[in-house]
Write an enzyme that holds these catalytic residues in place. Structure first.
Site, PDB file in Angstrom:
ATOM      1  CE1 TYR A 144      18.758 -68.112 -29.690  1.00 34.58           C
ATOM      2  CE2 TYR A 144      17.621 -69.062 -31.404  1.00 34.58           C
ATOM      3  CZ  TYR A 144      18.214 -69.200 -30.634  1.00 34.58           C
ATOM      4  OH  TYR A 144      18.297 -70.507 -30.066  1.00 34.58           O
ATOM      5  CE  LYS A 148      21.782 -70.793 -31.612  1.00 33.07           C
ATOM      6  NZ  LYS A 148      22.352 -71.774 -30.505  1.00 33.07           N
TER       7      LYS A 148
HETATM    8  N1  NDP Z   1      14.734 -73.500 -26.337  1.00 30.61           N
HETATM    9  C1  NDP Z   1      14.764 -74.026 -28.031  1.00 30.61           C
HETATM   10  O1  NDP Z   1      13.385 -74.153 -28.104  1.00 30.61           O
HETATM   11  C2  NDP Z   1      15.888 -73.897 -28.890  1.00 30.61           C
HETATM   12  C3  NDP Z   1      17.248 -73.636 -28.521  1.00 30.61           C
HETATM   13  N2  NDP Z   1      17.873 -73.897 -28.978  1.00 30.61           N
HETATM   14  C4  NDP Z   1      19.410 -73.414 -28.222  1.00 30.61           C
HETATM   15  O2  NDP Z   1      19.135 -74.779 -27.788  1.00 30.61           O
HETATM   16  C5  NDP Z   1      20.462 -73.738 -26.216  1.00 30.61           C
HETATM   17  C6  NDP Z   1      20.443 -74.476 -24.971  1.00 30.61           C
HETATM   18  O3  NDP Z   1      18.874 -73.357 -25.029  1.00 30.61           O
HETATM   19  P1  NDP Z   1      17.806 -73.046 -23.784  1.00 30.61           P
HETATM   20  O4  NDP Z   1      18.118 -74.614 -22.674  1.00 30.61           O
HETATM   21  O5  NDP Z   1      16.083 -72.922 -23.673  1.00 30.61           O
HETATM   22  O6  NDP Z   1      18.486 -71.735 -22.506  1.00 30.61           O
HETATM   23  P2  NDP Z   1      18.705 -72.111 -21.107  1.00 30.61           P
HETATM   24  O7  NDP Z   1      18.485 -70.329 -21.200  1.00 30.61           O
HETATM   25  O8  NDP Z   1      17.832 -72.837 -20.095  1.00 30.61           O
HETATM   26  O9  NDP Z   1      20.052 -72.553 -21.294  1.00 30.61           O
HETATM   27  C7  NDP Z   1      21.398 -71.620 -21.704  1.00 30.61           C
HETATM   28  C8  NDP Z   1      22.293 -71.653 -20.491  1.00 30.61           C
HETATM   29  O10 NDP Z   1      23.296 -71.876 -20.651  1.00 30.61           O
HETATM   30  C9  NDP Z   1      24.070 -70.431 -19.751  1.00 30.61           C
HETATM   31  N3  NDP Z   1      24.268 -69.456 -20.293  1.00 30.61           N
HETATM   32  C10 NDP Z   1      24.329 -68.182 -20.769  1.00 30.61           C
HETATM   33  N4  NDP Z   1      25.377 -67.096 -21.571  1.00 30.61           N
HETATM   34  C11 NDP Z   1      26.297 -67.713 -20.429  1.00 30.61           C
HETATM   35  C12 NDP Z   1      27.330 -68.196 -21.005  1.00 30.61           C
HETATM   36  N5  NDP Z   1      28.328 -66.572 -21.410  1.00 30.61           N
HETATM   37  N6  NDP Z   1      28.075 -68.445 -20.256  1.00 30.61           N
HETATM   38  C13 NDP Z   1      28.032 -69.840 -19.571  1.00 30.61           C
HETATM   39  N7  NDP Z   1      26.833 -70.144 -19.428  1.00 30.61           N
HETATM   40  C14 NDP Z   1      25.981 -69.118 -19.783  1.00 30.61           C
HETATM   41  C15 NDP Z   1      22.332 -69.559 -19.352  1.00 30.61           C
HETATM   42  O11 NDP Z   1      22.428 -69.531 -17.880  1.00 30.61           O
HETATM   43  P3  NDP Z   1      21.460 -67.961 -18.053  1.00 30.61           P
HETATM   44  O12 NDP Z   1      19.969 -69.014 -17.285  1.00 30.61           O
HETATM   45  O13 NDP Z   1      21.856 -66.880 -16.521  1.00 30.61           O
HETATM   46  O14 NDP Z   1      21.385 -67.229 -18.795  1.00 30.61           O
HETATM   47  C16 NDP Z   1      21.660 -71.422 -19.228  1.00 30.61           C
HETATM   48  O15 NDP Z   1      22.050 -71.340 -18.027  1.00 30.61           O
HETATM   49  C17 NDP Z   1      20.742 -72.990 -26.851  1.00 30.61           C
HETATM   50  O16 NDP Z   1      21.809 -72.847 -27.920  1.00 30.61           O
HETATM   51  C18 NDP Z   1      19.592 -73.133 -27.821  1.00 30.61           C
HETATM   52  O17 NDP Z   1      20.228 -71.665 -28.626  1.00 30.61           O
HETATM   53  C19 NDP Z   1      17.763 -74.475 -30.423  1.00 30.61           C
HETATM   54  C20 NDP Z   1      17.305 -74.321 -30.589  1.00 30.61           C
HETATM   55  C21 NDP Z   1      15.553 -74.451 -30.006  1.00 30.61           C
HETATM   56  C1  LIG Z   2       2.248 -65.526 -27.328  1.00 33.41           C
HETATM   57  C2  LIG Z   2       2.649 -66.690 -28.475  1.00 33.41           C
HETATM   58  C3  LIG Z   2       1.654 -66.242 -29.571  1.00 33.41           C
HETATM   59  C4  LIG Z   2       3.329 -67.319 -28.685  1.00 33.41           C
HETATM   60  C5  LIG Z   2       4.349 -68.109 -26.786  1.00 33.41           C
HETATM   61  C6  LIG Z   2       4.949 -68.744 -27.859  1.00 33.41           C
HETATM   62  C7  LIG Z   2       6.213 -68.486 -27.755  1.00 33.41           C
HETATM   63  C8  LIG Z   2       6.630 -68.222 -26.715  1.00 33.41           C
HETATM   64  C9  LIG Z   2       7.067 -69.852 -28.563  1.00 33.41           C
HETATM   65  C10 LIG Z   2       6.288 -70.172 -29.152  1.00 33.41           C
HETATM   66  C11 LIG Z   2       7.244 -71.157 -30.286  1.00 33.41           C
HETATM   67  C12 LIG Z   2       8.950 -71.049 -29.896  1.00 33.41           C
HETATM   68  C13 LIG Z   2       9.895 -70.907 -30.239  1.00 33.41           C
HETATM   69  C14 LIG Z   2      11.330 -70.622 -29.909  1.00 33.41           C
HETATM   70  C15 LIG Z   2      10.565 -69.720 -28.400  1.00 33.41           C
HETATM   71  C16 LIG Z   2       9.731 -69.481 -27.849  1.00 33.41           C
HETATM   72  C17 LIG Z   2       8.619 -69.889 -29.055  1.00 33.41           C
HETATM   73  C18 LIG Z   2       8.447 -68.190 -29.623  1.00 33.41           C
HETATM   74  C19 LIG Z   2      12.655 -70.436 -30.504  1.00 33.41           C
HETATM   75  C20 LIG Z   2      13.119 -68.503 -31.144  1.00 33.41           C
HETATM   76  C21 LIG Z   2      13.461 -70.612 -29.568  1.00 33.41           C
HETATM   77  C22 LIG Z   2      15.361 -70.542 -29.750  1.00 33.41           C
HETATM   78  C23 LIG Z   2      15.182 -71.456 -31.421  1.00 33.41           C
HETATM   79  O1  LIG Z   2      16.299 -71.305 -31.333  1.00 33.41           O
HETATM   80  C24 LIG Z   2      14.437 -71.131 -32.391  1.00 33.41           C
HETATM   81  C25 LIG Z   2      12.703 -71.099 -31.388  1.00 33.41           C
HETATM   82  C26 LIG Z   2      11.468 -71.512 -32.682  1.00 33.41           C
HETATM   83  C27 LIG Z   2       9.700 -71.875 -31.759  1.00 33.41           C
END
Ligand code: NDP
Ligand SMILES: CC(C)CCC[C@@H](C)[C@H]1CC[C@H]2C3=C(CC[C@]12C)[C@@]1(C)CCC(=O)C[C@@H]1CC3
Length: 345
Positions: A144, A148
């Site tokens: 991942y 990224k």
């Molecule tokens: N969540 C976090 O803590 C963090 C997230 N990010 C970034 O934020 C962004 C959004 O994350 P988040 O909202 O949590 O993720 P989600 O998985 O909730 O949303 C991503 C969406 O993109 C869709 N998707 C995946 N692959 C494709 C594809 N090939 N074509 C079209 N659509 C696609 C997914 O569908 P499906 O679910 O079916 O795969 C989903 O609906 C990501 O880029 C992630 O890297 C950055 C930092 C922290």
């Molecule tokens: C099992 C426990 C020790 C932890 C449970 C919580 C975790 C699932 C989350 C805590 C920090 C989160 C985090 C992300 C995903 C969910 C956690 C690991 C990311 C890896 C999501 C994608 C990113 O870009 C960075 C995030 C950092 C923090």
């Protein structure tokens, strides 16, 4: 000579708009008077004023259809970070992002806002108040993170004032809030299986958790401030809650808020990390025979046991960013949004 109709500055497409962040972004954009297209592999909801295009972002023809007469594209699609499918990450985050850039060019899009991640600089060791000029992780901790990094570079390098195509990357960290499919559900699942009894390390490590509404606010500010003469062109911006919190205090608050016990017993970080690495290695060797995924992956252990918080001074200065929802309020709203995950439900 054919003249291209200049798209309205309030027409945008959200790639990944069915996902957690994407849907919150779509809702806020609609509130602000934008006309929104969603491009996603699945359609998760319906909303007045929003047009859905279902497809894979690696399919340029399908994508171009969703970008017609649009001036801004938000790209927030990615495979789930917990996946260990390297080929999928390469296809979607790298090849797919190249396709997104080409499709933007073909459709005459003017601005591309990428959702990157603060984890592009995280190698599993402490980061305190990290600024955007930290080098990218040389040894990314998983597929991942590796993809990224490459994705962010592709988008920032595509920024061209001459071509009239401007790009910016938003780097959030630890997004949480209503409808998040990861943080709260994984935490509750781990607690229900009786595995949330231990604190990894001494529990003093500070981490950024960012409420989804603040991340959305950062994206919209970036889109509205991205102009040929602005400092945003081709730059990355941390977007956080600007309130680093002890990782284990944050987890405990959510657990207790949902009626579960907070973890109490301490385990040495090096020991847990070593076990996580060993389990990961064993799962890799046994994969042809049996498939199992340890809850405590090396990535999760590193995230849970180190300091990693980031400065958002650059976003404050260049786009006037301030978090809209403070952390405590955000935790309350989040806990209230998961009645079905309460202990006993
Ligand atoms: N969540 C976090 O803590 C963090 C997230 N990010 C970034 O934020 C962004 C959004 O994350 P988040 O909202 O949590 O993720 P989600 O998985 O909730 O949303 C991503 C969406 O993109 C869709 N998707 C995946 N692959 C494709 C594809 N090939 N074509 C079209 N659509 C696609 C997914 O569908 P499906 O679910 O079916 O795969 C989903 O609906 C990501 O880029 C992630 O890297 C950055 C930092 C922290
Ligand atoms: C099992 C426990 C020790 C932890 C449970 C919580 C975790 C699932 C989350 C805590 C920090 C989160 C985090 C992300 C995903 C969910 C956690 C690991 C990311 C890896 C999501 C994608 C990113 O870009 C960075 C995030 C950092 C923090």
């Amino acid at each position: 000579m054919a003249t291209r109709i200049r798209p309205s500055s309030k027409r945008c497409t959200v790639i990944g708009g069915s996902g957690f962040l994407g849907r919150h972004l779509v809702e806020r954009l609609v509130d602000r008077g934008y006309t929104v297209n969603v491009f996603d592999i699945r359609q998760a909801y319906e909303l007045p004023g929003v047009t859905f295009y279902q497809g894979d972002l690696c399919d340029k023809l399908a994508l171009v259809m969703a970008l017609k007469e649009v001036s801004i594209v938000f790209h927030c699609a990615s495979p789930a970070p917990g996946s260990d499918d390297g080929a999928l990450f390469q296809r979607v985050n790298i090849d797919g992002t190249r396709t997104v850039i080409q499709a933007c060019h073909e459709a005459g899009v003017q601005k591309l806002i990428l959702t990157s991640s603060a984890s592009v600089v995280f190698e599993g060791t402490d980061i305190k108040n990290g600024k955007e000029d930290l080098p990218y992780a040389k040894k990314p901790i998983d597929y991942y993170t590796e993809t990224k990094i490459k994705q962010e570079k592709l988008v920032l390098e595509a920024c061209s004032k001459e071509k009239g195509f401007l790009t910016v990357a938003i780097r959030p960290h630890g997004i949480f809030g209503p409808r998040d499919p990861q943080l709260v559900p994984i935490l509750v699942d781990t607690a229900r299986r009786g595995k949330m009894k231990f604190i990894i390390g001494d529990g003093s490590n500070l981490v950024d958790f960012t409420y989804v509404e603040n991340v959305v606010h950062g994206h919209i500010l970036a889109a509205e401030h991205l102009k040929a003469d602005s400092p945003l062109c081709g730059q990355a911006y941390h977007i956080t809650n600007d309130e680093p919190v002890r990782f284990w205090d944050f987890m405990s608050q959510i657990l207790v808020g949902l009626g579960y016990s907070a973890p109490r017993y301490h385990l040495p970080y090096a020991l847990v990390y070593g076990i996580a690495l060993l389990l990961w290695f064993i799962s890799l060797i046994l994969r042809p025979l049996i498939q199992f995924k340890p809850t405590f992956s090396p990535m999760r252990v590193a995230l849970a046991g180190t300091h990693h918080y980031y400065s958002c001074a650059r976003a404050k200065q260049d786009m006037g960013y301030r978090p809209l929802v403070p952390l405590q309020e955000a935790v309350v709203r989040t806990v209230e949004s998961y009645p079905h995950l309460r202990n006993g439900e």
